[in-house]
Scaffold this motif. Sequence first.
Motif, PDB file in Angstrom:
ATOM      1  N   ASP A  81       1.152  -1.376   0.067  1.00 59.58           N
ATOM      2  CA  ASP A  81      -0.060   0.350  -0.161  1.00 59.58           C
ATOM      3  C   ASP A  81       0.663   1.135   0.201  1.00 59.58           C
ATOM      4  OD1 ASP A  81      -2.016   1.619   0.571  1.00 59.58           O
ATOM      5  OD2 ASP A  81      -3.107   0.979   1.566  1.00 59.58           O
ATOM      6  N   LEU A  82       0.379   2.508   0.156  1.00 55.79           N
ATOM      7  CA  LEU A  82       1.113   3.586   0.386  1.00 55.79           C
ATOM      8  C   LEU A  82      -0.424   4.625   1.276  1.00 55.79           C
ATOM      9  CD1 LEU A  82       4.176   4.782  -1.465  1.00 55.79           C
ATOM     10  CD2 LEU A  82       2.117   5.841  -2.985  1.00 55.79           C
ATOM     11  N   ILE A  83       0.863   5.120   1.893  1.00 54.37           N
ATOM     12  CA  ILE A  83       0.761   6.882   2.997  1.00 54.37           C
ATOM     13  C   ILE A  83       0.024   8.131   2.290  1.00 54.37           C
ATOM     14  CG2 ILE A  83       0.563   7.927   4.607  1.00 54.37           C
ATOM     15  CD1 ILE A  83      -0.113   5.054   6.665  1.00 54.37           C
ATOM     16  N   ALA A  84      -1.046   8.626   1.921  1.00 52.16           N
ATOM     17  CA  ALA A  84      -0.566  10.301   1.848  1.00 52.16           C
ATOM     18  C   ALA A  84      -0.725  11.054   2.556  1.00 52.16           C
ATOM     19  CB  ALA A  84      -1.614  10.292   0.339  1.00 52.16           C
ATOM     20  N   VAL A  85       0.118  11.964   2.787  1.00 48.85           N
ATOM     21  CA  VAL A  85      -0.244  12.907   4.076  1.00 48.85           C
ATOM     22  C   VAL A  85      -0.555  13.867   3.841  1.00 48.85           C
ATOM     23  CG1 VAL A  85       0.634  13.400   6.450  1.00 48.85           C
ATOM     24  CG2 VAL A  85       1.913  10.726   5.430  1.00 48.85           C
ATOM     25  N   ILE A  86      -1.632  14.198   4.002  1.00 48.46           N
ATOM     26  CA  ILE A  86      -2.429  15.446   3.908  1.00 48.46           C
ATOM     27  C   ILE A  86      -1.814  16.623   4.260  1.00 48.46           C
ATOM     28  CG2 ILE A  86      -4.526  16.332   3.668  1.00 48.46           C
ATOM     29  CD1 ILE A  86      -4.946  14.326   2.546  1.00 48.46           C
ATOM     30  N   GLY A  87      -1.036  17.952   3.258  1.00 50.62           N
ATOM     31  CA  GLY A  87      -0.647  18.432   4.443  1.00 50.62           C
ATOM     32  C   GLY A  87      -1.168  19.493   4.117  1.00 50.62           C
ATOM     33  N   ASN A 140      -9.122  19.347  -0.769  1.00 50.61           N
ATOM     34  CA  ASN A 140     -10.033  18.366  -0.964  1.00 50.61           C
ATOM     35  C   ASN A 140     -10.347  19.225  -2.458  1.00 50.61           C
ATOM     36  OD1 ASN A 140     -11.359  17.577   1.256  1.00 50.61           O
ATOM     37  ND2 ASN A 140     -10.236  19.664   2.416  1.00 50.61           N
ATOM     38  N   GLN A 141     -10.060  20.655  -3.010  1.00 50.03           N
ATOM     39  CA  GLN A 141     -10.504  20.586  -4.354  1.00 50.03           C
ATOM     40  C   GLN A 141      -9.732  20.423  -5.453  1.00 50.03           C
ATOM     41  OE1 GLN A 141     -10.047  23.109  -1.200  1.00 50.03           O
ATOM     42  NE2 GLN A 141     -12.839  22.868  -1.574  1.00 50.03           N
ATOM     43  N   ALA A 142      -8.913  19.220  -4.996  1.00 47.88           N
ATOM     44  CA  ALA A 142      -7.809  18.405  -6.150  1.00 47.88           C
ATOM     45  C   ALA A 142      -8.783  18.164  -7.102  1.00 47.88           C
ATOM     46  CB  ALA A 142      -6.837  17.971  -5.489  1.00 47.88           C
ATOM     47  N   GLU A 151      -2.388  17.873  -8.630  1.00 51.14           N
ATOM     48  CA  GLU A 151      -2.525  18.791  -6.916  1.00 51.14           C
ATOM     49  C   GLU A 151      -3.303  18.397  -6.610  1.00 51.14           C
ATOM     50  OE1 GLU A 151      -6.794  20.045  -9.048  1.00 51.14           O
ATOM     51  OE2 GLU A 151      -6.334  21.127 -10.896  1.00 51.14           O
ATOM     52  N   VAL A 152      -3.586  16.582  -6.449  1.00 52.80           N
ATOM     53  CA  VAL A 152      -3.540  16.406  -4.727  1.00 52.80           C
ATOM     54  C   VAL A 152      -1.843  16.484  -4.450  1.00 52.80           C
ATOM     55  CG1 VAL A 152      -3.479  13.713  -3.624  1.00 52.80           C
ATOM     56  CG2 VAL A 152      -5.103  14.791  -5.650  1.00 52.80           C
ATOM     57  N   LEU A 153      -0.903  16.191  -4.883  1.00 52.27           N
ATOM     58  CA  LEU A 153       0.209  15.883  -4.602  1.00 52.27           C
ATOM     59  C   LEU A 153       1.136  17.540  -4.187  1.00 52.27           C
ATOM     60  CD1 LEU A 153       2.410  13.742  -4.620  1.00 52.27           C
ATOM     61  CD2 LEU A 153       3.743  14.843  -6.451  1.00 52.27           C
ATOM     62  N   ALA A 154       0.151  18.343  -4.743  1.00 51.82           N
ATOM     63  CA  ALA A 154       0.591  19.431  -4.401  1.00 51.82           C
ATOM     64  C   ALA A 154       0.461  20.359  -2.644  1.00 51.82           C
ATOM     65  CB  ALA A 154       0.654  20.723  -4.989  1.00 51.82           C
ATOM     66  N   HIS A 155      -0.427  19.022  -2.294  1.00 47.79           N
ATOM     67  CA  HIS A 155      -1.331  19.545  -0.980  1.00 47.79           C
ATOM     68  C   HIS A 155      -1.064  18.656  -0.093  1.00 47.79           C
ATOM     69  CE1 HIS A 155      -3.765  23.231  -2.464  1.00 47.79           C
ATOM     70  NE2 HIS A 155      -4.122  22.637  -3.763  1.00 47.79           N
ATOM     71  N   LEU A 156      -0.411  17.679  -0.311  1.00 45.77           N
ATOM     72  CA  LEU A 156       0.894  16.833   0.445  1.00 45.77           C
ATOM     73  C   LEU A 156       1.431  17.308   1.284  1.00 45.77           C
ATOM     74  CD1 LEU A 156      -0.152  13.453  -1.768  1.00 45.77           C
ATOM     75  CD2 LEU A 156      -1.523  14.318  -0.598  1.00 45.77           C
ATOM     76  N   SER A 157       2.034  16.413   1.979  1.00 39.42           N
ATOM     77  CA  SER A 157       3.474  16.571   3.303  1.00 39.42           C
ATOM     78  C   SER A 157       4.326  15.738   3.137  1.00 39.42           C
ATOM     79  CB  SER A 157       2.811  16.995   4.386  1.00 39.42           C
ATOM     80  OG  SER A 157       2.580  16.550   5.228  1.00 39.42           O
ATOM     81  N   ALA A 158       3.721  14.570   2.876  1.00 41.01           N
ATOM     82  CA  ALA A 158       4.726  13.984   2.408  1.00 41.01           C
ATOM     83  C   ALA A 158       3.559  11.810   1.762  1.00 41.01           C
ATOM     84  CB  ALA A 158       5.182  12.952   3.858  1.00 41.01           C
ATOM     85  N   LEU A 159       4.250  11.519   0.736  1.00 42.12           N
ATOM     86  CA  LEU A 159       4.272   9.932   1.299  1.00 42.12           C
ATOM     87  C   LEU A 159       4.482   8.916   1.805  1.00 42.12           C
ATOM     88  CD1 LEU A 159       3.849   9.953  -2.841  1.00 42.12           C
ATOM     89  CD2 LEU A 159       1.885  10.598  -1.412  1.00 42.12           C
ATOM     90  N   GLY A 162     -21.111  15.873   4.026  1.00 37.84           N
ATOM     91  CA  GLY A 162     -20.541  17.321   4.590  1.00 37.84           C
ATOM     92  C   GLY A 162     -19.553  16.452   5.570  1.00 37.84           C
ATOM     93  N   GLU A 163     -18.337  15.982   4.971  1.00 41.22           N
ATOM     94  CA  GLU A 163     -17.072  16.261   5.659  1.00 41.22           C
ATOM     95  C   GLU A 163     -15.738  16.923   4.877  1.00 41.22           C
ATOM     96  OE1 GLU A 163     -16.373  12.949   7.460  1.00 41.22           O
ATOM     97  OE2 GLU A 163     -18.783  12.242   7.847  1.00 41.22           O
ATOM     98  N   ALA A 164     -14.344  16.455   5.298  1.00 35.32           N
ATOM     99  CA  ALA A 164     -13.649  17.815   4.637  1.00 35.32           C
ATOM    100  C   ALA A 164     -12.131  16.886   5.255  1.00 35.32           C
ATOM    101  CB  ALA A 164     -13.381  19.048   4.179  1.00 35.32           C
ATOM    102  N   LEU A 165     -11.186  16.595   4.554  1.00 39.23           N
ATOM    103  CA  LEU A 165     -10.080  16.314   4.747  1.00 39.23           C
ATOM    104  C   LEU A 165      -9.216  17.604   5.613  1.00 39.23           C
ATOM    105  CD1 LEU A 165      -8.414  14.070   1.501  1.00 39.23           C
ATOM    106  CD2 LEU A 165      -9.123  13.063   3.386  1.00 39.23           C
ATOM    107  N   GLN A 166      -8.076  16.522   6.420  1.00 40.80           N
ATOM    108  CA  GLN A 166      -7.605  17.780   7.078  1.00 40.80           C
ATOM    109  C   GLN A 166      -5.959  17.342   7.061  1.00 40.80           C
ATOM    110  OE1 GLN A 166      -9.552  19.865   8.938  1.00 40.80           O
ATOM    111  NE2 GLN A 166     -11.513  19.107   8.282  1.00 40.80           N
ATOM    112  N   PRO A 167      -5.493  18.521   7.489  1.00 38.39           N
ATOM    113  CA  PRO A 167      -4.070  19.078   7.633  1.00 38.39           C
ATOM    114  C   PRO A 167      -3.471  18.012   8.248  1.00 38.39           C
ATOM    115  CG  PRO A 167      -4.758  20.669   7.554  1.00 38.39           C
ATOM    116  CD  PRO A 167      -5.928  20.060   7.283  1.00 38.39           C
ATOM    117  N   GLY A 168      -2.828  16.687   8.361  1.00 31.20           N
ATOM    118  CA  GLY A 168      -2.472  15.616   8.960  1.00 31.20           C
ATOM    119  C   GLY A 168      -2.599  14.722   8.278  1.00 31.20           C
ATOM    120  N   GLN A 169      -3.489  14.135   8.597  1.00 27.80           N
ATOM    121  CA  GLN A 169      -4.776  13.290   8.029  1.00 27.80           C
ATOM    122  C   GLN A 169      -4.251  11.973   7.394  1.00 27.80           C
ATOM    123  OE1 GLN A 169      -8.407  14.604   6.753  1.00 27.80           O
ATOM    124  NE2 GLN A 169      -9.500  13.397   9.348  1.00 27.80           N
TER     125      GLN A 169
END
Length: 284
Positions: free
Chosen positions: A123-129, A134-136, A141-149, A239-246
Amino acid sequence: MRKPLLRALVLAALVGTMPAAAAEDCAAIAARAAAAWRATTIVSGLAGIDAITAACVQKTLVQNLARDLGQPVGYKVGLTGKAMQERLGVDHPVSGVLLQRMLSEPGSPVPAGYAARPLVEADLIAVIGDAGVNQAKSPAEVLAHLSALRPFIELADLALAPDEKPTAASIAAVNVGARLGIAGRPIAIDPGLAERLATMKVSLTDGSGKVLAEAPGAAILGHPLNAVIWLAQDLAARGEALQPGQLISLGSFGPPAQPVPGGTVTARYDGLSAAPVSLSVRFE
């Protein structure tokens, strides 16, 4: 007196012909699932569960398990391979919730019998930056809003009864099999990584070097970061969204392997970066 008695008899007859999941309420199914999770046993009677009840069961189950496993730290996306979706008759993934103590760093061995029906997946984990993810609309565009893989070996649990055909709803109900996982060191995000994620080759090998599973990065929804796009859209509909650090577990690259006592499984990500990327877990 006869009419109420007749209605009761008819209701009892109907319930007797309904699938077990349809005859139980959300709380009862979630309690069974939580007890099974703690006892590392299967959960039966979920073949007839519907999507609404399954979502309620998952939410209730996660709340129950959080007492032992800590608070949610992210999500896992399942059913990301076309073959599995076709097998289950769906055209979309499903998601589960990752709890804090489900995730470990490499090092200590894991019992081979860690689950009722253990599955080892590359598998692979994406860390939300940041919340802009959420608008990617594209992997870049997703990668631009990640802090790490992070490389990730998921140690999942398909805790459903083997004699009952799984469905997307029953898999969702048991939190998409989330149980344990080994997360490796962060991978630097650099130019060209989005393209390499699609073309890399991911493999699972045993201690002798035998290939247990192998797949390109594109095996996950055409590009592994499409899993983040799907999840953000699915959460938005609730009605939810991804949050930084998740942390987001993106899905399985290829079919799962079975743990063997005394064995080792290694996930390799060839072509992901200039330096070799791999992660191993040892079973006892």
